[in-house]
Scaffold this motif. Structure first.
Motif, mmCIF file in Angstrom:
data_model
loop_
_atom_site.group_PDB
_atom_site.id
_atom_site.type_symbol
_atom_site.label_atom_id
_atom_site.label_comp_id
_atom_site.label_asym_id
_atom_site.label_seq_id
_atom_site.Cartn_x
_atom_site.Cartn_y
_atom_site.Cartn_z
ATOM 1 N N LEU A 1 0.974 -1.225 0.060
ATOM 2 C CA LEU A 1 0.122 -0.132 -0.096
ATOM 3 C C LEU A 1 0.869 1.082 -0.130
ATOM 4 N N THR A 2 1.707 1.205 -0.988
ATOM 5 C CA THR A 2 2.698 2.250 -1.196
ATOM 6 C C THR A 2 2.611 3.354 -2.380
ATOM 7 N N THR A 3 2.976 4.381 -2.247
ATOM 8 C CA THR A 3 2.955 5.241 -3.306
ATOM 9 C C THR A 3 4.467 5.714 -3.652
ATOM 10 N N VAL A 4 4.804 5.874 -4.802
ATOM 11 C CA VAL A 4 6.111 6.326 -5.086
ATOM 12 C C VAL A 4 6.115 7.953 -5.139
ATOM 13 N N THR A 5 6.878 8.716 -4.191
ATOM 14 C CA THR A 5 6.470 10.358 -4.276
ATOM 15 C C THR A 5 7.822 10.901 -5.137
ATOM 16 N N ALA A 6 8.976 10.207 -5.376
ATOM 17 C CA ALA A 6 10.221 10.816 -5.995
ATOM 18 C C ALA A 6 10.925 9.540 -6.768
ATOM 19 N N TYR A 7 11.503 9.955 -8.009
ATOM 20 C CA TYR A 7 12.407 9.022 -8.736
ATOM 21 C C TYR A 7 13.236 9.861 -9.336
ATOM 22 N N ASP A 8 14.707 9.362 -9.293
ATOM 23 C CA ASP A 8 15.647 9.975 -10.164
ATOM 24 C C ASP A 8 16.484 8.967 -11.163
ATOM 25 N N ASP A 9 16.132 9.177 -12.541
ATOM 26 C CA ASP A 9 16.594 8.257 -13.431
ATOM 27 C C ASP A 9 18.018 7.970 -13.412
ATOM 28 N N ASP A 10 18.776 9.045 -13.218
ATOM 29 C CA ASP A 10 20.416 9.213 -13.319
ATOM 30 C C ASP A 10 20.975 8.108 -12.003
ATOM 31 N N THR A 11 20.336 8.505 -10.705
ATOM 32 C CA THR A 11 20.811 7.779 -9.498
ATOM 33 C C THR A 11 19.964 6.706 -9.141
ATOM 34 N N THR A 12 18.854 6.652 -9.852
ATOM 35 C CA THR A 12 17.867 5.645 -9.265
ATOM 36 C C THR A 12 17.298 5.653 -7.721
ATOM 37 N N GLU A 13 17.460 6.713 -7.341
ATOM 38 C CA GLU A 13 16.914 7.094 -6.011
ATOM 39 C C GLU A 13 15.408 7.020 -6.119
ATOM 40 N N LEU A 14 14.968 6.126 -5.304
ATOM 41 C CA LEU A 14 13.492 6.202 -5.328
ATOM 42 C C LEU A 14 12.766 6.348 -3.827
ATOM 43 N N THR A 15 11.825 7.285 -3.722
ATOM 44 C CA THR A 15 11.321 7.540 -2.201
ATOM 45 C C THR A 15 9.872 7.133 -2.414
ATOM 46 N N TYR A 16 9.273 6.528 -1.466
ATOM 47 C CA TYR A 16 7.891 6.207 -1.365
ATOM 48 C C TYR A 16 7.528 6.251 0.149
ATOM 49 N N VAL A 17 5.962 6.177 0.242
ATOM 50 C CA VAL A 17 5.465 6.312 1.279
ATOM 51 C C VAL A 17 4.388 5.415 1.582
ATOM 52 N N CYS A 18 4.318 4.855 2.678
ATOM 53 C CA CYS A 18 3.153 3.646 2.853
ATOM 54 C C CYS A 18 1.983 4.451 3.312
ATOM 55 N N THR A 19 0.829 4.252 2.662
ATOM 56 C CA THR A 19 -0.373 4.624 3.236
ATOM 57 C C THR A 19 -1.017 3.929 4.456
ATOM 58 N N ALA A 20 -0.370 2.741 4.534
ATOM 59 C CA ALA A 20 -1.149 1.686 5.826
ATOM 60 C C ALA A 20 -0.519 2.120 6.972
ATOM 61 N N CYS A 21 0.882 2.570 6.972
ATOM 62 C CA CYS A 21 1.492 2.442 8.335
ATOM 63 C C CYS A 21 2.632 3.844 8.553
ATOM 64 N N GLY A 22 2.672 4.672 7.265
ATOM 65 C CA GLY A 22 3.031 6.003 7.090
ATOM 66 C C GLY A 22 4.489 5.857 7.180
ATOM 67 N N PHE A 23 5.168 4.563 6.923
ATOM 68 C CA PHE A 23 6.420 4.510 6.856
ATOM 69 C C PHE A 23 7.059 5.054 5.409
ATOM 70 N N THR A 24 8.093 5.657 5.359
ATOM 71 C CA THR A 24 8.909 6.281 4.170
ATOM 72 C C THR A 24 10.334 6.027 4.115
ATOM 73 N N GLU A 25 10.750 5.601 3.057
ATOM 74 C CA GLU A 25 12.346 5.599 2.965
ATOM 75 C C GLU A 25 12.684 6.030 1.641
#
Length: 588
Positions: free
Chosen positions: A236-260
């Protein structure tokens, strides 16, 4: 031109698809293919989700490519039949009617199937393996040769990493394809809120995302990839940011609020959404043939959309038919997310693998059919035995011969079969009447054909065991046969002269006709003789009222022997009861 023409003169659906697969494989091959030695390995595929009991409808997903693959092997081609176990799919809901499962399993909704505990009492490490194991065992009994691929293993080991990064890089192209089929368009913020609302609703209702999920669009745009949350393990996650060069991806979980934030080039805890995942696999595995169910073949569905998306991965869409649903006598459309639906293992308890293979082989994939768990199974077995005899005599039609050959064996050889395949309805009646007493069963079975008596019940196995299982598991208790302990004196006393005469004629002929064929001739012949005809007279030689007289006579015998209007076929019932007891119950 195909390397190898059809190996038979049949025009059955399997041979036709095999021809098409060979032609498609040759088109895809680089350079000239001049012999089987230089021909590429042909890949056919099936996909199964062990989200619950894998039912007889799912089996068509396997049997269709299996039969085609087997025909190709018979022609000398090298074939790889892949079964992708979609065990990295999300756990969608708690199925009804599954033993060892209660509502507490709802807390796992959104996790990969391999991260969900197996039902209580299971010997398997997780939910997916529990339901996969039963299917693997059934496929072995059915003679299905395949290579199994766990999608959990593929994703978590990084096998698809390059494909995931490629999909993310070309997310705009994928989104543009999917957008052609979206019926409603909304601003990004509304799309994001819709995804959150749907996730919350699914969590509350215990349902889950549809298998047709094509990803979600948030404020950062569309992404064809879903991470599993590092906090709660759910998707139950949503990707909030992604960088094609570094492949850094940020997501947030709509179930528990966890993000990384993670580097997708090193991250293995997530998967491509279904409408992207399927065509990615077509390209990765080089699939030439794969059928699709009706639910995946409608306009805008995953098979149609996948035909466009597969090009992004440099692949081609496989050829393959849409297959229709498989039903059960008296039951509605099956769904694998629900418990209580018959599985291949359930069917193989009551029927031999040859019969089950035949049911799938004789119907084109786009034709629906039913598998009988009720009395209809006896008629199906009669039909199968007639076909078996016709094939042996060389009197069957070519397409029927082909279906029969595909049922009794594979390119690797014939499946084990019953040494003495006695009529299923006869075996069921014997099992019913003897209630598990094998010595009694052998006594009856040995009297069926006095000229060639059975010496052991083992000769009638495994068909006898299947018939016995059908009686014990599918026939209601009130329909089981219980032979009278004592004669029905009141009924015997009330019989009119014609009824008394019919009983006497039967008793007088018992000893002379004591075999299955003999007793069949006797019970049908008594009403003929009473009406002044020969016992050998054919239906064309008899007036219609003879049939009525026969039904009346049969009902009388059933009442005298088992206390009701109907029962097992009378010749079998008489053999089961035994001459001495029959005479006692009929007032001799």
């Amino acid at each position: 031109m195909p390397i190898v023409a059809q190996s038979t003169e049949t025009t059955d659906w399997v041979s036709r698809f095999a021809d098409e697969v060979i032609e498609e494989s040759e088109r895809r091959a680089s350079g000239a293919v001049t012999s089987l030695a230089t021909a590429p390995v042909i890949v056919v595929a099936s996909g199964l989700s062990p989200s619950g009991p894998i039912h007889l409808g799912n089996l068509r997903e396997v049997m269709t490519p299996h039969l085609v693959a087997d025909e190709l092997r018979r022609r000398g081609h090298q074939v790889r039949h892949l079964i992708s176990w979609d065990d990295y799919d999300r756990y969608r809901k708690v199925p009804n009617g599954v033993a060892g499962v209660d509502e507490s399993w709802a807390e796992h909704i959104g996790k990969p199937l391999t991260a969900v505990p197996a039902p209580h009492g299971s010997a398997h490490p997780n939910w997916a393996e529990h339901f996969k194991a039963a299917m693997v065992e059934s496929l072995a009994e059915l003679g299905v040769e395949f290579d199994g691929i766990s999608q959990t293993a593929q994703y978590t080991s990084g096998v698809y990493r390059e494909q995931i990064l490629h999909a993310m890089k070309h997310r705009g192209d994928i989104d543009a394809i999917l957008d052609q089929y979206r019926t409603k368009k909304a601003p990004a913020k509304k799309q994001q809120q819709k995804a959150v609302d749907e996730a919350e609703l699914e969590a509350a209702e215990g349902s889950g995302a549809a298998s047709e999920d094509d990803g979600s669009a948030g404020s950062a745009g569309y992404f064809p990839y879903k991470p599993y949350c590092g906090g709660c393990g759910k998707d139950l996650t949503t990707v909030t940011a992604y960088d094609d060069d570094t492949t850094e991806l940020t997501y947030v979980c709509t179930a528990c609020g966890f993000t990384e934030t993670v580097r997708l080039s090193e991250f293995n805890r997530g998967k491509l959404v279904w409408k992207v995942d399927w065509p990615m696999r077509w390209a990765y595995e080089g699939v030439v043939f794969e059928p699709s169910g009706v639910d995946h073949s409608s306009p805008g569905s995953s098979f149609q959309v996948g035909g466009q998306i597969v090009g992004i991965f440099g692949g081609k869409q496989p050829i393959g038919p849409m297959y229709a649903f498989v039903g059960i006598s008296g039951m509605a459309k099956m769904s694998s997310s629900r418990g209580g639906v018959p599985t291949p293992a359930d069917a193989l308890k009551i029927m031999e693998p040859q019969l089950l293979r035949w049911l799938y082989a004789r119907r084109r994939p786009n034709q629906s059919f039913k598998i009988a768990f009720d009395q209809e199974i006896q008629r199906l077995y009669d039909e199968w035995d007639k076909l078996d005899a016709k094939v042996a005599e060389g009197a069957a039609l070519p397409a029927d011969v082909a279906a029969h050959a595909r049922a009794v064996g594979t390119a690797a050889g014939e499946l084990p079969r019953t040494a003495r395949p006695l009529p299923y309805r006869t075996l069921a009646s014997v099992a019913d009447i003897t209630a598990g007493h094998e010595d009694q069963a052998l006594r009856i079975l040995s009297e069926l054909d006095p000229a060639d008596p059975l010496t052991s019940v083992d000769e009638a196995r495994p068909r006898y065991d299947k018939a016995e299982a059908w009686i014990n598991t599918q026939v209601p208790a009130d329909q089981r046969t219980i032979v009278r302990d004592e004669p029905d004196a009141e009924l015997l006393k009330s019989l009119d002269e014609a009824s008394q005469q019919s009983v006497r004629l039967l008793l007088d002929g018992l000893a002379e006709h004591w075999s299955l064929d003999g007793l069949t001739h006797l019970v049908y012949g008594v009403p003929k003789v009473q009406a002044g005809f020969s016992a050998d007279a054919t239906p064309k030689e008899l007036p219609p009222e003879i049939k009525t007289a026969q039904r009346t006579f049969f009902a009388l015998l059933y009442h005298l022997l088992v206390g009701r209007d109907t029962g097992p076929r009378l010749p079998t019932l008489l053999l089961a009861v035994g001459q001495e007891r029959v005479r006692a119950l009929l007032g001799a």
